[in-house]
Design a protein around this motif. Sequence first.
Motif, PDB file in Angstrom:
ATOM      1  N   UNK A   1       0.855  -1.188   0.000  1.00  0.00           N
ATOM      2  CA  UNK A   1       0.000   0.000   0.000  1.00  0.00           C
ATOM      3  C   UNK A   1       0.888   1.233   0.000  1.00  0.00           C
ATOM      4  N   UNK A   2       0.664   2.142  -0.935  1.00  0.00           N
ATOM      5  CA  UNK A   2       1.525   3.315  -1.081  1.00  0.00           C
ATOM      6  C   UNK A   2       1.375   4.263   0.109  1.00  0.00           C
ATOM      7  N   UNK A   3       2.457   4.974   0.392  1.00  0.00           N
ATOM      8  CA  UNK A   3       2.511   5.910   1.510  1.00  0.00           C
ATOM      9  C   UNK A   3       3.056   7.236   0.999  1.00  0.00           C
ATOM     10  N   UNK A   4       2.467   8.333   1.440  1.00  0.00           N
ATOM     11  CA  UNK A   4       2.938   9.675   1.081  1.00  0.00           C
ATOM     12  C   UNK A   4       3.865  10.181   2.170  1.00  0.00           C
ATOM     13  N   UNK A   5       5.011  10.696   1.764  1.00  0.00           N
ATOM     14  CA  UNK A   5       5.938  11.310   2.709  1.00  0.00           C
ATOM     15  C   UNK A   5       5.410  12.690   3.092  1.00  0.00           C
TER      16      UNK A   5
ATOM     17  N   UNK B   1       5.715  10.170  -3.115  1.00  0.00           N
ATOM     18  CA  UNK B   1       5.471   8.760  -2.807  1.00  0.00           C
ATOM     19  C   UNK B   1       6.692   7.884  -3.078  1.00  0.00           C
ATOM     20  N   UNK B   2       7.757   8.470  -3.631  1.00  0.00           N
ATOM     21  CA  UNK B   2       8.999   7.739  -3.859  1.00  0.00           C
ATOM     22  C   UNK B   2      10.190   8.616  -3.482  1.00  0.00           C
ATOM     23  N   UNK B   3      11.305   7.958  -3.178  1.00  0.00           N
ATOM     24  CA  UNK B   3      12.579   8.641  -2.942  1.00  0.00           C
ATOM     25  C   UNK B   3      13.518   8.254  -4.065  1.00  0.00           C
ATOM     26  N   UNK B   4      13.967   9.224  -4.850  1.00  0.00           N
ATOM     27  CA  UNK B   4      14.842   8.919  -5.982  1.00  0.00           C
ATOM     28  C   UNK B   4      16.069   8.144  -5.522  1.00  0.00           C
ATOM     29  N   UNK B   5      16.405   7.111  -6.292  1.00  0.00           N
ATOM     30  CA  UNK B   5      17.595   6.300  -6.016  1.00  0.00           C
ATOM     31  C   UNK B   5      18.043   5.725  -7.348  1.00  0.00           C
TER      32      UNK B   5
ATOM     33  N   UNK C   1       7.202  -7.222 -11.536  1.00  0.00           N
ATOM     34  CA  UNK C   1       5.768  -7.504 -11.505  1.00  0.00           C
ATOM     35  C   UNK C   1       5.021  -6.194 -11.324  1.00  0.00           C
ATOM     36  N   UNK C   2       4.085  -5.915 -12.229  1.00  0.00           N
ATOM     37  CA  UNK C   2       3.320  -4.672 -12.138  1.00  0.00           C
ATOM     38  C   UNK C   2       2.361  -4.704 -10.960  1.00  0.00           C
ATOM     39  N   UNK C   3       2.294  -3.585 -10.238  1.00  0.00           N
ATOM     40  CA  UNK C   3       1.369  -3.405  -9.133  1.00  0.00           C
ATOM     41  C   UNK C   3       0.409  -2.261  -9.469  1.00  0.00           C
ATOM     42  N   UNK C   4      -0.683  -2.133  -8.731  1.00  0.00           N
ATOM     43  CA  UNK C   4      -1.595  -1.007  -8.989  1.00  0.00           C
ATOM     44  C   UNK C   4      -0.916   0.343  -8.802  1.00  0.00           C
ATOM     45  N   UNK C   5      -1.496   1.359  -9.424  1.00  0.00           N
ATOM     46  CA  UNK C   5      -1.064   2.754  -9.267  1.00  0.00           C
ATOM     47  C   UNK C   5       0.355   2.999  -9.766  1.00  0.00           C
TER      48      UNK C   5
ATOM     49  N   UNK D   1       7.885   4.557  -0.436  1.00  0.00           N
ATOM     50  CA  UNK D   1       7.907   4.666   1.015  1.00  0.00           C
ATOM     51  C   UNK D   1       7.018   3.586   1.635  1.00  0.00           C
ATOM     52  N   UNK D   2       7.281   3.283   2.896  1.00  0.00           N
ATOM     53  CA  UNK D   2       6.498   2.297   3.628  1.00  0.00           C
ATOM     54  C   UNK D   2       6.409   2.723   5.091  1.00  0.00           C
ATOM     55  N   UNK D   3       5.261   2.441   5.707  1.00  0.00           N
ATOM     56  CA  UNK D   3       5.131   2.691   7.147  1.00  0.00           C
ATOM     57  C   UNK D   3       5.140   1.392   7.942  1.00  0.00           C
ATOM     58  N   UNK D   4       5.635   0.311   7.306  1.00  0.00           N
ATOM     59  CA  UNK D   4       5.792  -0.956   8.007  1.00  0.00           C
ATOM     60  C   UNK D   4       7.179  -1.026   8.640  1.00  0.00           C
ATOM     61  N   UNK D   5       7.275  -1.731   9.755  1.00  0.00           N
ATOM     62  CA  UNK D   5       8.555  -1.847  10.446  1.00  0.00           C
ATOM     63  C   UNK D   5       8.508  -1.165  11.789  1.00  0.00           C
ATOM     64  N   UNK D   6       9.518  -1.406  12.592  1.00  0.00           N
ATOM     65  CA  UNK D   6       9.491  -0.948  13.972  1.00  0.00           C
ATOM     66  C   UNK D   6      10.152   0.396  14.205  1.00  0.00           C
ATOM     67  N   UNK D   7      11.067   0.845  13.329  1.00  0.00           N
ATOM     68  CA  UNK D   7      11.781   2.077  13.652  1.00  0.00           C
ATOM     69  C   UNK D   7      11.428   3.253  12.760  1.00  0.00           C
ATOM     70  N   UNK D   8      10.870   3.024  11.561  1.00  0.00           N
ATOM     71  CA  UNK D   8      10.464   4.092  10.650  1.00  0.00           C
ATOM     72  C   UNK D   8      11.565   5.150  10.512  1.00  0.00           C
TER      73      UNK D   8
END
Length: 223
Positions: A25-29, A35-39, A121-125, A163-170
């Motif tokens: 699920x996409x997350x906005x910073x 919604x993405x960080x260039x890399x 693999x293509x995902x939505x959005x 971006x993701x809001x999953x995980x313990x330290x963010x």
Amino acid sequence: LLTTGVVNTSRGDFVVIDHIGPSFSSVVNPATGGTIALSLLDITADPSANERYNFATAYENFSSPTAGTTTSFEWVGSREDLSLSDPGSSFSISIYGDAGGMPPAFGSTPLTTFVVAAATTALPNDYNLYSANAAFNFAAGTQYWVAISNVLSYNVNGWGLAYSNLGSDLFSVQDYEPDSTVPVTRYTDSLNYAVRISAVPEPGSAVACLVGLGLVTFRRRRA
């Protein structure tokens, strides 16, 4: 950073971090509205025009209580300009040591780098899920940083990690500056990047984990 260290007893593998989850699920910073960080690594950068080859690098930290070897990396990302073509599936996966809770300074030599043609693999959005196999031996209880960058022509398009809001330290880090005459700026975010790393434990670690789960028995010689 999500350090599960949970061993799959049928194969001995475990998930080191999972910031993708069963359904991405996409997350906005909130700091940037993006919604993405260039890399990326721009193979068409022109030094005479002050263009920097490695001008955007996103880092995600990981560690495990169990020593082992990575088996696969998965990540979610998207192209910078959705009106332009996809920049392709060539990626660089670099692993760095830790420097006081941060990645080493920009330009530091990684512990190892894998250049891979990722399965896509293509995902939505307009997101894609990418995956590649790569073996990196890591120590127990040691923090590392992984930087996943699209190897591309920035003349075609840019690319970034979701971006993701999953995980313990963010907590995640990005180095950014296209102009080679200007010092690179390091940014930190209160979000993770959508990365999953799987691994197999070292043989001794695997036995220790199975013993802890009560799944290994030892035959004793009769007195």
